[in-house]
Design a protein around this motif. Structure first.
Motif, short mmCIF file in Angstrom:
data_model
loop_
_atom_site.label_atom_id
_atom_site.label_comp_id
_atom_site.label_asym_id
_atom_site.label_seq_id
_atom_site.Cartn_x
_atom_site.Cartn_y
_atom_site.Cartn_z
N LYS B 175 40.24 35.37 25.61
CA LYS B 175 38.91 35.14 25.35
C LYS B 175 38.13 34.52 26.50
O LYS B 175 38.69 33.95 27.42
CB LYS B 175 39.08 34.06 24.32
N ASP B 176 36.81 34.59 26.30
CA ASP B 176 36.04 34.08 27.40
C ASP B 176 36.06 32.67 27.12
O ASP B 176 35.84 32.03 26.18
CB ASP B 176 34.44 34.58 27.09
N LEU B 177 36.48 31.84 28.25
CA LEU B 177 36.59 30.47 28.38
C LEU B 177 35.42 29.63 28.38
O LEU B 177 35.31 28.56 27.82
CB LEU B 177 37.21 29.88 29.47
N ILE B 178 34.14 30.28 28.53
CA ILE B 178 32.74 29.55 28.61
C ILE B 178 32.47 29.72 26.96
O ILE B 178 32.05 28.60 26.46
CB ILE B 178 31.81 30.29 29.38
N VAL B 210 44.03 36.29 47.38
CA VAL B 210 43.02 36.79 46.64
C VAL B 210 43.14 38.49 46.51
O VAL B 210 43.12 38.97 47.47
CB VAL B 210 41.65 36.50 47.23
N LEU B 214 38.59 43.51 42.05
CA LEU B 214 38.01 42.39 41.27
C LEU B 214 38.30 42.26 39.87
O LEU B 214 38.28 41.33 39.14
CB LEU B 214 36.28 42.79 41.33
N TYR B 215 38.93 43.38 39.32
CA TYR B 215 39.44 43.47 37.81
C TYR B 215 40.53 42.39 37.87
O TYR B 215 40.72 41.72 37.07
CB TYR B 215 39.77 44.83 37.54
N ARG B 217 41.44 39.85 39.86
CA ARG B 217 40.86 38.67 39.80
C ARG B 217 40.24 37.97 38.43
O ARG B 217 40.44 36.72 38.41
CB ARG B 217 39.91 38.17 41.00
N SER B 218 39.68 38.89 37.66
CA SER B 218 38.82 38.63 36.51
C SER B 218 39.97 38.33 35.53
O SER B 218 39.61 37.53 34.37
CB SER B 218 38.04 39.54 36.04
N VAL B 219 41.21 38.75 35.48
CA VAL B 219 42.28 38.58 34.53
C VAL B 219 42.75 37.10 34.53
O VAL B 219 43.35 36.94 33.51
CB VAL B 219 43.38 39.60 34.92
N PRO B 222 42.28 29.81 34.79
CA PRO B 222 42.08 28.97 35.97
C PRO B 222 43.10 27.95 36.37
O PRO B 222 43.17 27.30 37.33
CB PRO B 222 40.96 27.82 35.27
N THR B 223 44.46 27.84 35.65
CA THR B 223 45.38 27.50 36.09
C THR B 223 46.45 28.40 36.85
O THR B 223 47.59 28.08 37.06
CB THR B 223 46.23 26.51 35.12
N ARG B 281 39.72 44.04 23.38
CA ARG B 281 40.05 43.30 24.55
C ARG B 281 41.45 43.88 25.12
O ARG B 281 41.53 44.23 26.23
CB ARG B 281 39.77 42.04 24.57
N LEU B 284 41.76 47.41 26.19
CA LEU B 284 40.86 47.76 27.45
C LEU B 284 41.91 46.98 28.57
O LEU B 284 41.78 47.65 29.62
CB LEU B 284 39.58 46.90 27.45
N LYS B 288 43.01 49.45 31.44
CA LYS B 288 42.45 49.33 32.72
C LYS B 288 43.52 48.91 33.89
O LYS B 288 43.40 49.54 34.87
CB LYS B 288 41.35 48.23 32.62
#
Lengths: 318, 318
Positions: B175-178, B210, B214-215, B217-219, B222-223, B281, B284, B288
């Protein structure tokens, strides 16, 4: 102090001593050198009440001051009447603590009804530390409204000595990038943001900065520049050189990408469901930021009464 | 090779020469030392067709082999009948390229109908490089179904020499954490995941890795532990020591957190709308991942025909 500390990259633990007052705070992953940061300019342009103007940046280092003036000038030239004048009360546009060791200035400009910008917020903060060093935070941020799903903007410089800088340049996404791969492509893969990140990542004195706040870590995009630069071993004016040669250009590029693609990009057709989702997310983003940052940081720097006053005014606007 | 290369942390640019064939590939942010990685064990437990068994890990370094056997044993003991037997065809459970320089093995176990697991995938991959060095990737991953919103699991070790390791330990959010701060709190702020990340981050030879994608990285959460460990200047068996002293414990802790909180956590009441969103989600995420990784990497290592065969079988299952 973007979105009033919203991306303040270190959240002070509640057990920390009030900084700007008695002792060095416990800042995870953040070093406070003992050298004193010299004031880059005197208060030569104070207003009639003895307060510095926002754009004086009286405590920022010369390259940060010059860069911030350039960035704000670019924003004002490109957006022009899309931004309304600042309506913050005078005592929130500039404030300081009782002992005169902490000073801050805010400039908040709401977007015009026809724009896709909710508001832009610029800020600077200066706080003397008991060690003789000083903390200077300078930022420029923008928050979008729900007429677009385009990313926000965050530019922030946190300097705690002439040789130490934390740097944040990002277009924080407003959608889940896994659920919306076309969003990842449009705003990140198809832009030059990653190129800028790579340029700054190559600076030998720079290393990735990890915020102690998991929330803050979650906010950033995959192309975010979140770096700590430490030039204490490089000597001389190396940090100034990095700021003028590398950071300034990258910050301008990030700002220009945001201006072209987000603030002045093509008008979008956002459906009602998506608009509601964006509104909810943006609202959480703002409230969580205030909770994370102002709730803990501002009272310690400026006292509870001043912090409450600033918070009250901002909450009414946001 | 989690989710069939899903978190393969480097996406080979299409212009790269086919690796395992003629020349050293251009791998951004990834160094391929020229020293040869010794085989940690001989093929002592091959089956009657001369193929190594999955759990033999015939090319992994001894500490990674030991750790993987421990991790898989923990999963099998804790989940038991919640995982169905592997039904992959033999030629996908183990395959190699024509020249015998690349070998891989997959173990895929679907979750039982009563479980919250879609499937678990373990893999190892060995690929000799023209330089004499070898690339070894070993992974254990789990993918949840839409009866829960609990995070997936990724554990992955990429070793390209006896002194070089890329390490990934994470519970990727779903889920989107924001938009879902309670999700951030439950699975990340209120767990010990950050503590494990900090332990590994303190290893002097480790630095944040890093991914060029970019995909990818987005997966990550934050831990997430996403580190590159380079012990080429430390000498001796330092990488083995790090794996046995630090990484093994952290990987077990991450796995145990996932088992207790996600795979065996309390049953959730997921509404139809949320279930549809999770399904979309997750779908995808899988497609992806395959597009990013198998599409570019597997044909280069094993040839187009073998890559197509593996892809066809996996797409039918996933």
């Amino acid at each position: 102090m973007a979105l009033i500390f919203s991306h303040f990259p270190f959240s002070l633990p509640s057990k920390a001593s009030p900084f700007c007052q008695t002792s060095l705070p416990s800042l995870p992953n953040f070093r406070f050198p003992t050298s004193t940061l010299t004031r880059s300019s005197v208060r030569s342009s104070m207003d009639s009440d003895g307060r510095p103007g926002f754009k004086d940046f009286p405590y920022a280092s010369p390259p940060i001051k010059d860069l911030m003036i350039d960035l704000i000038s670019t924003v004002e030239n490109r957006l022009d009447s899309l931004l309304l004048p600042c309506t913050l009360p005078q005592d929130v546009q500039y404030f300081e603590n009782q002992s005169g060791t902490a000073h801050a200035s805010l400039l908040l400009r709401s977007g015009a009804p026809s724009s896709s910008i909710d508001f832009m917020l610029s800020s600077w903060l200066h706080c003397e530390l008991p060690t003789g060093a000083a903390l200077n935070i300078t930022s420029l941020s923008s928050y979008m409204n729900s007429s677009t799903d385009a990313p926000h903007l965050v530019i922030e410089f946190i300097q705690s000595s002439p040789t130490s800088l934390v740097l944040i340049l990002d277009l924080p996404p407003r959608k889940d990038l896994i659920l919306h791969p076309e969003y990842l492509k449009t705003f990140y893969e198809d832009t030059q943001l990653e190129k800028q990140r790579q340029v700054l990542d190559k600076i030998s004195e720079a290393q990735l900065y990890v915020s102690p706040s998991l929330y803050i870590r979650s906010v950033f995009s995959p192309t975010a520049v979140v770096l700590r630069v430490d030039t204490s071993s490089s000597g001389g004016d190396r940090l100034e050189q990095i700021l003028r040669d590398d950071v300034s250009n990258a910050a301008q590029e990030v700002l220009n990408t945001w201006l072209s693609l987000c603030a002045l990009g093509e008008k979008q057709d956002i459906g009602d469901d998506e608009k509601a989702c964006l509104k909810k997310r943006d609202s959480l983003y703002k409230s969580k930021s205030i909770e994370t940052d102002i709730g803990s940081s501002l009272p310690r720097m400026f006292g509870q009464e001043k912090a409450d006053r600033v918070l009250e005014v901002l909450q009414a606007i946001l």
